[in-house]
Every structure is written in structure tokens, then in C-alpha cells.
Design an enzyme around this catalytic site. Structure first.
Site, PDB file in Angstrom:
ATOM      1  N   ASP A  29       0.751  -0.967   0.080  1.00 17.63           N
ATOM      2  CA  ASP A  29      -0.103   0.212  -0.002  1.00 17.63           C
ATOM      3  C   ASP A  29       0.774   1.359  -0.118  1.00 17.63           C
ATOM      4  O   ASP A  29       0.725   2.173   0.936  1.00 17.63           O
ATOM      5  CB  ASP A  29      -0.664  -0.375   0.637  1.00 17.63           C
ATOM      6  CG  ASP A  29      -1.815   0.933   0.980  1.00 17.63           C
ATOM      7  OD1 ASP A  29      -1.438   2.256   0.258  1.00 17.63           O
ATOM      8  OD2 ASP A  29      -2.266   1.593   2.396  1.00 17.63           O
ATOM      9  N   ASN A  35      11.950  -7.105  -7.019  1.00 21.96           N
ATOM     10  CA  ASN A  35      11.197  -5.747  -7.318  1.00 21.96           C
ATOM     11  C   ASN A  35      12.582  -4.443  -7.678  1.00 21.96           C
ATOM     12  O   ASN A  35      13.366  -4.366  -7.141  1.00 21.96           O
ATOM     13  CB  ASN A  35      10.614  -5.710  -6.452  1.00 21.96           C
ATOM     14  CG  ASN A  35      10.436  -4.756  -5.598  1.00 21.96           C
ATOM     15  OD1 ASN A  35      10.390  -3.760  -5.427  1.00 21.96           O
ATOM     16  ND2 ASN A  35      10.822  -5.074  -4.571  1.00 21.96           N
ATOM     17  N   GLY A  73      11.232   1.502  -7.609  1.00 21.08           N
ATOM     18  CA  GLY A  73      11.825   2.731  -7.130  1.00 21.08           C
ATOM     19  C   GLY A  73      11.247   3.664  -6.341  1.00 21.08           C
ATOM     20  O   GLY A  73      11.203   5.367  -6.935  1.00 21.08           O
ATOM     21  N   PHE A  74      10.633   3.373  -5.106  1.00 20.51           N
ATOM     22  CA  PHE A  74       9.615   4.449  -4.419  1.00 20.51           C
ATOM     23  C   PHE A  74       8.716   5.187  -5.360  1.00 20.51           C
ATOM     24  O   PHE A  74       8.697   6.235  -4.976  1.00 20.51           O
ATOM     25  CB  PHE A  74      10.367   5.097  -3.554  1.00 20.51           C
ATOM     26  CG  PHE A  74      11.261   4.991  -2.372  1.00 20.51           C
ATOM     27  CD1 PHE A  74      11.439   3.399  -2.521  1.00 20.51           C
ATOM     28  CD2 PHE A  74      12.193   4.930  -2.022  1.00 20.51           C
ATOM     29  CE1 PHE A  74      11.862   2.798  -0.990  1.00 20.51           C
ATOM     30  CE2 PHE A  74      12.576   4.680  -0.718  1.00 20.51           C
ATOM     31  CZ  PHE A  74      12.968   3.656  -0.912  1.00 20.51           C
ATOM     32  N   SER A  89      16.275   0.217   0.867  1.00 22.02           N
ATOM     33  CA  SER A  89      15.975  -0.186   0.098  1.00 22.02           C
ATOM     34  C   SER A  89      16.989  -0.401  -1.218  1.00 22.02           C
ATOM     35  O   SER A  89      17.648   0.774  -1.716  1.00 22.02           O
ATOM     36  CB  SER A  89      14.677   0.524  -0.767  1.00 22.02           C
ATOM     37  OG  SER A  89      14.816   0.205  -2.315  1.00 22.02           O
ATOM     38  N   ASN A 142      17.091  -0.180  -4.210  1.00 21.14           N
ATOM     39  CA  ASN A 142      15.887   0.731  -5.854  1.00 21.14           C
ATOM     40  C   ASN A 142      16.183   1.652  -5.868  1.00 21.14           C
ATOM     41  O   ASN A 142      15.944   2.813  -7.099  1.00 21.14           O
ATOM     42  CB  ASN A 142      15.068   0.305  -5.721  1.00 21.14           C
ATOM     43  CG  ASN A 142      14.473  -1.757  -6.179  1.00 21.14           C
ATOM     44  OD1 ASN A 142      14.835  -2.172  -6.630  1.00 21.14           O
ATOM     45  ND2 ASN A 142      13.698  -2.368  -5.020  1.00 21.14           N
ATOM     46  N   THR A 143      17.043   2.892  -5.356  1.00 19.43           N
ATOM     47  CA  THR A 143      16.885   4.245  -4.650  1.00 19.43           C
ATOM     48  C   THR A 143      18.518   4.324  -5.177  1.00 19.43           C
ATOM     49  O   THR A 143      18.979   4.158  -4.158  1.00 19.43           O
ATOM     50  CB  THR A 143      15.975   4.746  -4.361  1.00 19.43           C
ATOM     51  OG1 THR A 143      15.131   4.847  -3.887  1.00 19.43           O
ATOM     52  CG2 THR A 143      16.634   7.026  -3.892  1.00 19.43           C
ATOM     53  N   LYS A 155      14.903   0.470   9.080  1.00 22.96           N
ATOM     54  CA  LYS A 155      14.567  -0.842   8.418  1.00 22.96           C
ATOM     55  C   LYS A 155      15.893  -0.595   7.860  1.00 22.96           C
ATOM     56  O   LYS A 155      16.204  -0.324   7.362  1.00 22.96           O
ATOM     57  CB  LYS A 155      13.421  -0.710   7.741  1.00 22.96           C
ATOM     58  CG  LYS A 155      13.483  -1.839   6.518  1.00 22.96           C
ATOM     59  CD  LYS A 155      11.974  -2.032   6.240  1.00 22.96           C
ATOM     60  CE  LYS A 155      11.477  -3.746   5.374  1.00 22.96           C
ATOM     61  NZ  LYS A 155      10.402  -3.756   5.073  1.00 22.96           N
ATOM     62  N   ASN A 157      14.485  -5.947   5.321  1.00 21.06           N
ATOM     63  CA  ASN A 157      14.275  -4.996   3.684  1.00 21.06           C
ATOM     64  C   ASN A 157      14.535  -6.467   2.547  1.00 21.06           C
ATOM     65  O   ASN A 157      15.174  -7.491   3.129  1.00 21.06           O
ATOM     66  CB  ASN A 157      14.871  -3.887   3.406  1.00 21.06           C
ATOM     67  CG  ASN A 157      14.314  -3.178   2.549  1.00 21.06           C
ATOM     68  OD1 ASN A 157      13.410  -3.806   1.635  1.00 21.06           O
ATOM     69  ND2 ASN A 157      13.353  -2.178   2.476  1.00 21.06           N
ATOM     70  N   GLY A 160      10.966 -12.998  -0.307  1.00 15.38           N
ATOM     71  CA  GLY A 160      10.054 -14.585  -0.134  1.00 15.38           C
ATOM     72  C   GLY A 160      10.816 -15.403   0.539  1.00 15.38           C
ATOM     73  O   GLY A 160      12.044 -15.253   1.167  1.00 15.38           O
ATOM     74  N   GLY A 180      10.601 -13.122   3.587  1.00 18.64           N
ATOM     75  CA  GLY A 180      10.658 -15.388   4.154  1.00 18.64           C
ATOM     76  C   GLY A 180       9.424 -15.678   5.133  1.00 18.64           C
ATOM     77  O   GLY A 180       9.893 -16.782   4.862  1.00 18.64           O
TER      78      GLY A 180
END
Length: 350
Positions: free
Chosen positions: A70, A116, A119-120, A181, A183-184, A219, A248, A262, A291
Site C-alpha cells: 500500500d 522488484n 523505486g519508491f 531499499s 532500488n534508489t 529498517k 528489507n 520471499g 521470507g
């Protein structure tokens, strides 16, 4: 039934398209008060034996939805009605941004995993704050996960996080600083204590100044070296943070670039949790993610010292009522062991 639908229909469709459809459907459900309340009455955890208190916040059950689903705080009430004990929205950035180019979400079905590189992608802190101000039709504990806007240079990262915190901390049951993350570009550099200390210090000042003092967590990534995990734990204690979320996604994998979540993350996530528990004991709230697939995983994380447990990828493979099923099984597990409350199990094998 869900497994049949997933194997014959959902896994043949674009993963991000299915994600957006699901969020839209749940956002619609969140605007249907009678249906939402009925689902909440049937599927949400209500038994006192499942209740957990962490950093002054009361959770109806220890198992919640991790950040990443979300992203814009659009459907938290509907998610809670399906059985999650809390919902962590985001990651939300100070400024809206589209995220990375598509395709950027990939299922690894045989591994029960996802890669994934989103990228926020989100509409920004102001838009999320507008949604969070709405009256909640059903009880739901909402955590808000904040990250760095991609175009903001590392030298201005602290100000960027502070801007998000000022908008969102007063509306959150707890606030999470996401510096993990993959992805940034450059984000994970902020996990270095020399950069993390001033960032967390200033965000904590904002969180502490809210009317109810919003609890603050950080995190971390599973890819941190053990000595860096220890350093972050020591910093969290030094600054008086309320907790750590571990972990993460990981970049240690083959295939598409991005963060892997996962089943393949299970062992390392549990290892990090155990290391943190050995380092901080019960002085910080530990939230375990990564996981988590079933009640055995949730129970193992609680025994290892997690007060709260989060999942997300397992929901993709487990179906809509995955969390409700886990909470029901967890209640049976608590009773089978002769415990009055799930809180009695926290840290028993630590």
C-alpha cells in the site's frame, strides 16, 4: 481455490498490473463501510491472547503487512479487515515520483519469491497525509514507512526525510526510516552510522514533537555485514529509537536487477533477527520481515525475539485470507503450548 486461480490466471498476467488491480479493489472495499466492518468482524484477530503491545501501541495481533504493498496509504482499512494486525504503508517520499521504468516487478513462482525494482513510486507525502487524515471505519494500526526522493542528492537526504516526517509522523501509529531499499541509487549508503546518526537524530526530533510522540524505527538490509548490523543496533540504543525492522529485500541473487523477497530470504532474515536480539535483548522492539510464509515462520520469529512479524510476498502466493489463516493458527499454537498470551513466547529461544 486460490492456488488454482493463481496458477491458471494470475501468474500469466503482468505482476504489476495485478498489483495495481488488487490495490484498487481494496481501496474500493475501504469505501464500503458495511462490507468492510463485516469482513473485519469475521477475519481480523480479536482474541486477547493474540494482542501485543509494542512501543506503547496496542496491536490486535503480531502479524502485519510489510511496506511495499500500500504505497500511497490507499487501502489500509481493507487490508486490516482481511486479517492483518497492522499495515505499514509506503515507502512514501517527500515528493511524488513515478519510480523506475517498467517492467520492474517479477515473480519467481518456483521459489515463492519476487524481484522488484519499483523505486519508491508514490504520489508523495502530502497526498498520503490527506488519505491518512480520513476517519478510520475499522480499527487499524498504521505504520508509515518513509524514504528518500530519488532526485534529492545524498547531501540533502536528511532534510528530505524530515520533510516527510513533518507531514506524516503526526498521522502515524509508528514511523519507519527506510534506508535499505536497493532500488534508489545511494540509499543504502545511508546505513553507514556516520550518515545515519544525523538523519535519525533529526527525524526523531520531529517524531518526538508530535502530540502523542510517534514511535520511530529504522529498517535495515539483510546484506549488511554483521559488524554493521551491530553498529546500527548500538546507534538505535544510543539515540533512543523504539525499534528495528529486519529485513528489507536482498540484492544477493541471480537474474533481474532489484531486490529479492520471499522464501530465499528466510534464513538470512532469521539470522539477522537473532543477531539483533543477542545485541539489544528486549531494550528495542524487533520487527522481523523477510521470507515469512506460514505460521511456523511467524512462531519461529517470535520465539527468536520478534515482538511483531511482517509479510508481503507470502500474501501473493497464499491468497487473500493468508493473514487471517496465520493468526488463527497462531492462536492454536499459543493455546497448545499452554500460554495465556503470545507475548509469553517472545524471545524464548533467544
Amino acid at each position: 481455490m486460490y492456488r488454482l486461480v493463481f496458477s491458471q490466471v494470475l501468474q500469466r498476467l503482468d505482476a504489476e498490473a495485478v498489483h495495481h488491480f488488487t490495490v484498487s479493489a481494496l481501496a474500493l472495499l475501504a469505501r464500503l463501510p458495511l462490507v468492510k466492518r463485516l469482513l473485519h468482524r469475521v477475519f481480523a484477530p480479536h482474541d486477547p491472547a493474540l494482542r501485543v503491545t509494542a512501543f506503547g501501541v496496542h496491536f490486535p495481533g503480531p502479524f502485519g503487512l510489510a511496506a511495499g504493498f500500500d504505497k500511497d496509504a490507499a487501502c489500509a482499512e481493507a487490508v486490516a479487515a482481511l486479517g492483518f494486525g497492522h499495515v505499514e504503508v509506503g515507502t512514501i517520499t517527500a515528493h511524488g515520483q513515478p519510480g523506475n521504468p517498467r517492467p520492474r516487478l517479477f515473480r519467481l513462482v518456483r521459489q515463492h519469491a519476487v524481484i522488484n525494482r519499483m523505486g519508491f513510486n508514490n504520489a508523495g507525502a502530502v497526498a498520503a497525509a490527506r488519505r491518512l487524515r480520513r476517519t478510520r471505519g475499522v480499527p487499524v494500526v498504521i505504520g508509515v514507512n518513509i524514504g528518500k526522493t530519488k532526485v534529492v542528492p545524498e547531501s540533502e537526504a536528511t532534510a528530505d526525510y524530515v520533510a516527510s516526517a513533518k507531514e506524516l509522523a503526526p498521522l502515524a501509529d509508528y514511523l519507519v526510516v527506510n534506508v535499505s531499499s536497493p532500488n534508489t541509487p545511494g540509499l543504502r549508503n545511508l546505513q553507514a552510522v556516520s550518515l545515519l546518526r544525523p538523519l535519525l537524530t533529526e527525524v526523531k526530533q520531529v517524531a518526538d514533537a508530535t502530540p502523542r510522540r510517534t514511535p520511530l524505527l529504522v529498517k535495515i538490509a539483510p546484506d549488511l555485514a554483521d559488524e554493521d548490523i551491530d553498529a546500527v543496533a548500538e546507534l538505535a540504543l544510543e539515540l533512543g529509537l523504539d525499534g528495528i525492522i529486519a529485513t528489507n529485500t536482498t540484492i544477493r541473487h541471480d537474474g533481474e536487477t532489484g531486490g529479492l523477497s520471499g522464501r530465499p530470504l528466510k534464513a538470512r532474515s532469521l539470522e539477522v533477527l537473532r543477531r539483533l536480539r543477542a545485541k539489544v535483548g528486549d531494550r528495542l522492539t524487533l520487527v522481523s520481515a523477510g521470507g515469512v510464509e506460514d505460521v511456523d515462520d511467524v512462531w519461529e520469529r517470535i520465539l527468536a525475539g520478534a515482538t511483531l512479524v511482517q509479510g508481503y510476498t507470502g500474501w501473493i502466493y497464499g491468497g487473500p485470507l493468508w493473514a487471517a489463516h496465520i493468526h488463527r493458527q497462531l492462536l492454536r499454537r499459543v493455546r497448545r503450548h499452554g500460554l495465556k498470551s503470545v507475548t509469553e513466547a517472545i524471545g524464548r529461544t533467544a
